[in-house]
Design an enzyme around this catalytic site. Structure first.
Site, PDB file in Angstrom:
ATOM      1  N   GLY A 226      82.897  83.752  -4.045  1.00 24.56           N
ATOM      2  CA  GLY A 226      82.875  82.418  -3.455  1.00 24.56           C
ATOM      3  C   GLY A 226      81.735  82.089  -2.527  1.00 24.56           C
ATOM      4  O   GLY A 226      81.621  80.937  -2.093  1.00 24.56           O
ATOM      5  N   PRO A 261      81.058  88.598  -5.698  1.00 28.03           N
ATOM      6  CA  PRO A 261      80.162  87.452  -5.778  1.00 28.03           C
ATOM      7  C   PRO A 261      79.652  87.212  -7.191  1.00 28.03           C
ATOM      8  O   PRO A 261      79.310  88.165  -7.901  1.00 28.03           O
ATOM      9  CB  PRO A 261      79.005  87.869  -4.867  1.00 28.03           C
ATOM     10  CG  PRO A 261      78.986  89.361  -4.987  1.00 28.03           C
ATOM     11  CD  PRO A 261      80.405  89.794  -5.147  1.00 28.03           C
ATOM     12  N   GLY A 262      79.646  85.986  -7.610  1.00 30.95           N
ATOM     13  CA  GLY A 262      79.045  85.632  -8.886  1.00 30.95           C
ATOM     14  C   GLY A 262      77.850  84.734  -8.608  1.00 30.95           C
ATOM     15  O   GLY A 262      76.688  85.161  -8.646  1.00 30.95           O
ATOM     16  N   ARG A 263      78.183  83.513  -8.239  1.00 28.36           N
ATOM     17  CA  ARG A 263      77.164  82.492  -7.990  1.00 28.36           C
ATOM     18  C   ARG A 263      76.089  82.952  -6.989  1.00 28.36           C
ATOM     19  O   ARG A 263      74.900  82.705  -7.200  1.00 28.36           O
ATOM     20  CB  ARG A 263      77.874  81.254  -7.430  1.00 28.36           C
ATOM     21  CG  ARG A 263      77.025  80.023  -7.297  1.00 28.36           C
ATOM     22  CD  ARG A 263      77.770  78.956  -6.500  1.00 28.36           C
ATOM     23  NE  ARG A 263      79.144  78.786  -6.868  1.00 28.36           N
ATOM     24  CZ  ARG A 263      79.595  77.886  -7.743  1.00 28.36           C
ATOM     25  NH1 ARG A 263      78.755  77.062  -8.319  1.00 28.36           N
ATOM     26  NH2 ARG A 263      80.883  77.801  -8.024  1.00 28.36           N
ATOM     27  N   ARG A 299      77.839  71.765 -15.918  1.00 31.33           N
ATOM     28  CA  ARG A 299      78.226  71.539 -14.515  1.00 31.33           C
ATOM     29  C   ARG A 299      78.048  70.093 -14.041  1.00 31.33           C
ATOM     30  O   ARG A 299      78.942  69.559 -13.388  1.00 31.33           O
ATOM     31  CB  ARG A 299      77.475  72.511 -13.582  1.00 31.33           C
ATOM     32  CG  ARG A 299      77.705  73.989 -13.929  1.00 31.33           C
ATOM     33  CD  ARG A 299      77.255  74.948 -12.840  1.00 31.33           C
ATOM     34  NE  ARG A 299      78.153  74.890 -11.705  1.00 31.33           N
ATOM     35  CZ  ARG A 299      77.888  74.303 -10.573  1.00 31.33           C
ATOM     36  NH1 ARG A 299      76.718  73.735 -10.371  1.00 31.33           N
ATOM     37  NH2 ARG A 299      78.785  74.274  -9.611  1.00 31.33           N
ATOM     38  N   TYR A 303      81.682  68.695 -13.051  1.00 29.78           N
ATOM     39  CA  TYR A 303      81.976  68.649 -11.605  1.00 29.78           C
ATOM     40  C   TYR A 303      81.104  67.649 -10.864  1.00 29.78           C
ATOM     41  O   TYR A 303      81.061  67.677  -9.635  1.00 29.78           O
ATOM     42  CB  TYR A 303      81.712  70.022 -10.951  1.00 29.78           C
ATOM     43  CG  TYR A 303      82.221  71.226 -11.682  1.00 29.78           C
ATOM     44  CD1 TYR A 303      83.594  71.459 -11.816  1.00 29.78           C
ATOM     45  CD2 TYR A 303      81.335  72.159 -12.211  1.00 29.78           C
ATOM     46  CE1 TYR A 303      84.048  72.599 -12.459  1.00 29.78           C
ATOM     47  CE2 TYR A 303      81.800  73.293 -12.864  1.00 29.78           C
ATOM     48  CZ  TYR A 303      83.154  73.511 -12.975  1.00 29.78           C
ATOM     49  OH  TYR A 303      83.599  74.628 -13.606  1.00 29.78           O
ATOM     50  N   CYS A 328      76.871  63.155 -28.091  1.00 25.98           N
ATOM     51  CA  CYS A 328      77.489  61.831 -28.191  1.00 25.98           C
ATOM     52  C   CYS A 328      78.602  61.644 -27.175  1.00 25.98           C
ATOM     53  O   CYS A 328      79.784  61.535 -27.541  1.00 25.98           O
ATOM     54  CB  CYS A 328      78.013  61.618 -29.594  1.00 25.98           C
ATOM     55  SG  CYS A 328      76.684  61.741 -30.770  1.00 25.98           S
ATOM     56  N   GLU A 329      78.257  61.677 -25.914  1.00 27.87           N
ATOM     57  CA  GLU A 329      79.200  61.466 -24.818  1.00 27.87           C
ATOM     58  C   GLU A 329      78.428  60.797 -23.692  1.00 27.87           C
ATOM     59  O   GLU A 329      77.322  61.245 -23.367  1.00 27.87           O
ATOM     60  CB  GLU A 329      79.704  62.815 -24.256  1.00 27.87           C
ATOM     61  CG  GLU A 329      80.392  63.713 -25.234  1.00 27.87           C
ATOM     62  CD  GLU A 329      81.912  63.640 -25.164  1.00 27.87           C
ATOM     63  OE1 GLU A 329      82.458  62.903 -24.317  1.00 27.87           O
ATOM     64  OE2 GLU A 329      82.530  64.315 -25.996  1.00 27.87           O
ATOM     65  N   TYR A 357      77.253  80.094 -14.175  1.00 28.62           N
ATOM     66  CA  TYR A 357      78.097  79.116 -14.862  1.00 28.62           C
ATOM     67  C   TYR A 357      77.250  78.114 -15.668  1.00 28.62           C
ATOM     68  O   TYR A 357      77.576  76.941 -15.773  1.00 28.62           O
ATOM     69  CB  TYR A 357      79.026  78.392 -13.873  1.00 28.62           C
ATOM     70  CG  TYR A 357      79.797  79.364 -13.011  1.00 28.62           C
ATOM     71  CD1 TYR A 357      80.797  80.157 -13.571  1.00 28.62           C
ATOM     72  CD2 TYR A 357      79.498  79.536 -11.658  1.00 28.62           C
ATOM     73  CE1 TYR A 357      81.491  81.083 -12.803  1.00 28.62           C
ATOM     74  CE2 TYR A 357      80.190  80.461 -10.878  1.00 28.62           C
ATOM     75  CZ  TYR A 357      81.178  81.227 -11.457  1.00 28.62           C
ATOM     76  OH  TYR A 357      81.851  82.134 -10.695  1.00 28.62           O
TER      77      TYR A 357
HETATM   78  N1  LLP Z   1      86.588  86.261  -8.082  1.00 27.16           N
HETATM   79  C1  LLP Z   1      87.512  85.449  -8.599  1.00 27.16           C
HETATM   80  C2  LLP Z   1      88.910  85.890  -8.622  1.00 27.16           C
HETATM   81  C3  LLP Z   1      87.146  84.188  -9.108  1.00 27.16           C
HETATM   82  O1  LLP Z   1      88.074  83.376  -9.602  1.00 27.16           O
HETATM   83  C4  LLP Z   1      85.786  83.788  -9.084  1.00 27.16           C
HETATM   84  C5  LLP Z   1      85.364  82.509  -9.636  1.00 27.16           C
HETATM   85  C6  LLP Z   1      84.850  84.690  -8.532  1.00 27.16           C
HETATM   86  C7  LLP Z   1      85.287  85.910  -8.030  1.00 27.16           C
HETATM   87  C8  LLP Z   1      83.394  84.367  -8.441  1.00 27.16           C
HETATM   88  O2  LLP Z   1      83.169  83.256  -7.652  1.00 27.16           O
HETATM   89  P1  LLP Z   1      81.695  82.884  -7.168  1.00 27.16           P
HETATM   90  O3  LLP Z   1      81.211  83.987  -6.278  1.00 27.16           O
HETATM   91  O4  LLP Z   1      80.830  82.754  -8.368  1.00 27.16           O
HETATM   92  O5  LLP Z   1      81.846  81.607  -6.449  1.00 27.16           O
HETATM   93  N2  LLP Z   1      82.605  77.113 -13.170  1.00 27.16           N
HETATM   94  C9  LLP Z   1      82.612  76.789 -11.748  1.00 27.16           C
HETATM   95  C10 LLP Z   1      82.981  77.986 -10.914  1.00 27.16           C
HETATM   96  C11 LLP Z   1      84.322  78.588 -11.269  1.00 27.16           C
HETATM   97  C12 LLP Z   1      84.627  79.789 -10.435  1.00 27.16           C
HETATM   98  C13 LLP Z   1      85.841  80.506 -10.931  1.00 27.16           C
HETATM   99  N3  LLP Z   1      86.145  81.703 -10.220  1.00 27.16           N
HETATM  100  C14 LLP Z   1      81.257  76.223 -11.374  1.00 27.16           C
HETATM  101  O6  LLP Z   1      80.415  76.062 -12.252  1.00 27.16           O
HETATM  102  O7  LLP Z   1      81.024  75.899 -10.211  1.00 27.16           O
END
Ligand code: LLP
Length: 402
Positions: A226, A261-263, A299, A303, A328-329, A357
């Site tokens: 997050g 962390p992902g993002r 995205r 969103y 086509c949207e 993402y």
């Molecule tokens: N851990 C869990 C349990 C999660 O559900 C998520 C993301 C993460 C870690 C990684 O979160 P991050 O560090 O990337 O914020 N598609 C959306 C984001 C969906 C996130 C879902 N869960 C977007 O494009 O913003």
């Protein structure tokens, strides 16, 4: 922008995802360093960008993996992630996924309901093993982010309430086939404030203390993912502030700190390169029509997310334009009222911060091929996924043609 996007577009075609792998290293290392002196595991959230080379690069730096399907677990293992750094979350794991994860011996399965706990117990019993588990707790915190990516409130489908979590831990402790070793929460994505994180950590830390009083020793304290990033001019949290907050909340516990962390790791590493097809002036609006579309990067459509868009190597007087794709949207847009110079056929637009993402949410809508992906490592480019073709798209249908 120091990259030569023109050369990359000529070599690999467009639309194209380009990732700066040195940036991935910097991000991972900065977070790992922020936890220095603590037992910690940074489990990269594979869902943000699951290209094997991306995972492999992070694994080589020591990253674990946070997975939400058996497919992601397989990707992580294939990319060299240590199995004791892999966790498996998600509200709807199938029996076959649970079985495989148990057989593979990953660190733990993160339980999201009591019913799921019973399934895991049953499958572990059949396999005659102890399943290492954690429980995803929902601390009922408003993460103050986009509702689609906010997950920590009672109305959310994720995790279980504190009281239920406690009951599950007691059940697991008494089960011959469950070994409760972790606790987990994730309050949302793109968090730019520390306060909700601190609050959630405090709530969950006190649950860990009360569990320890009844001899349930939690070894892994997983705060989910997050960490927010800068897409525009957001002021977000630094790795050190983030780590310090967690360390402070958990200082009385003897746990390994984990985060997912992902993002934070991937978003700013990515550039989506798309080519201008046409300009079009309607009575009220200037449109720039490009060869990328919502199927490549959803995205903005999904969103109303902001991504900075720049014309590459093009100067001149600017005016506002909507950047749209061929799908086509009406929702197929990358940006609205973006200041851009007059553009010609084949000019390039660079859409920033698309490493997270982006490709992972791409589809074949309108029978469009998903784009190629390229890594830039120490200034050198490497193809890490080839562009799909019409043939690869229809292969699974063609042999069953009626
Ligand atoms: N851990 C869990 C349990 C999660 O559900 C998520 C993301 C993460 C870690 C990684 O979160 P991050 O560090 O990337 O914020 N598609 C959306 C984001 C969906 C996130 C879902 N869960 C977007 O494009 O913003």
């Amino acid at each position: 922008m120091s990259m030569n996007f023109k050369e990359l577009a000529d070599k690999y075609g467009t639309p194209l995802y380009v990732y700066d792998f040195n940036h991935l290293s910097d991000r991972y290392n900065s977070l790992k360093k922020a936890f220095e002196g603590q037992k910690s595991i940074i489990s990269y959230a594979v869902k943000s960008n699951s290209n094997l080379s991306v995972i492999n690069h992070l694994a080589s730096l020591g990253a674990g993996a946070d997975c939400v399907s058996i497919g992601e677990v397989r990707r992580a293992l294939k990319s060299g992630v240590d199995k004791y750094k892999i966790i498996f979350s998600g509200v709807g794991k199938r029996d076959d996924e649970i079985r495989e994860a148990l057989e593979l011996g990953i660190l733990f399965i993160n339980l999201e309901s009591e019913a799921e706990m019973k399934r895991v117990e049953l499958i572990a019993m059949e396999l005659d093993i102890m399943a290492r588990i954690s429980v995803r707790v929902n601390p009922n915190i408003d993460a103050k982010t986009h509702p689609y990516i906010s997950t920590g409130l009672h109305e959310s489908k994720f995790g279980v309430e504190i009281d239920m979590a406690k009951r599950m831990y007691i059940y697991a402790k008494n089960s011959k086939n469950l070994n409760p070793i972790g606790i987990h929460f994730h309050i949302g994505s793109q968090l730019t404030k520390l306060e909700p994180i601190r609050e959630a950590c405090d709530i969950v830390a006190s649950l860990v203390k009360s569990l320890s009083a009844i001899k349930i020793d939690i070894k892994f304290f997983d705060i989910g993912g997050g960490i927010g990033v800068r897409y525009d001019d957001e002021i977000t949290i630094t790795p050190q502030e983030y780590a310090d907050t967690i360390i402070e909340s958990t200082k009385k516990l003897d746990v390994t700190l984990m985060c997912e962390p992902g993002r934070f790791i991937t978003a700013n590493s990515g550039y989506f390169v798309t080519k201008v097809l046409y300009e079009k002036q309607n009575p009220t609006t200037r449109f720039v029509i490009v060869d990328g579309a919502m199927n490549d990067l959803i995205r903005p459509s999904l969103y109303s997310a902001y991504h900075k868009i720049e014309a590459y190597d093009k100067e001149g007087e600017t005016s506002k334009a909507n950047i749209v794709g061929p799908v086509c949207e009406s929702g197929d847009f990358f940006g609205k009222a973006v200041e851009l110079p007059k553009l010609d056929h084949n000019d390039l637009l660079i859409i920033h911060s698309t490493g997270a993402y982006g490709f992972t949410m791409a589809s074949n809508y309108n029978t469009r091929n998903r784009s190629a992906e390229v890594a830039i490592i120490d200034g050198k480019d490497r193809l890490i996924r080839e562009r799909e073709s019409f043939e690869t798209q229809i292969a699974l249908e063609e042999k069953y043609l009626i």
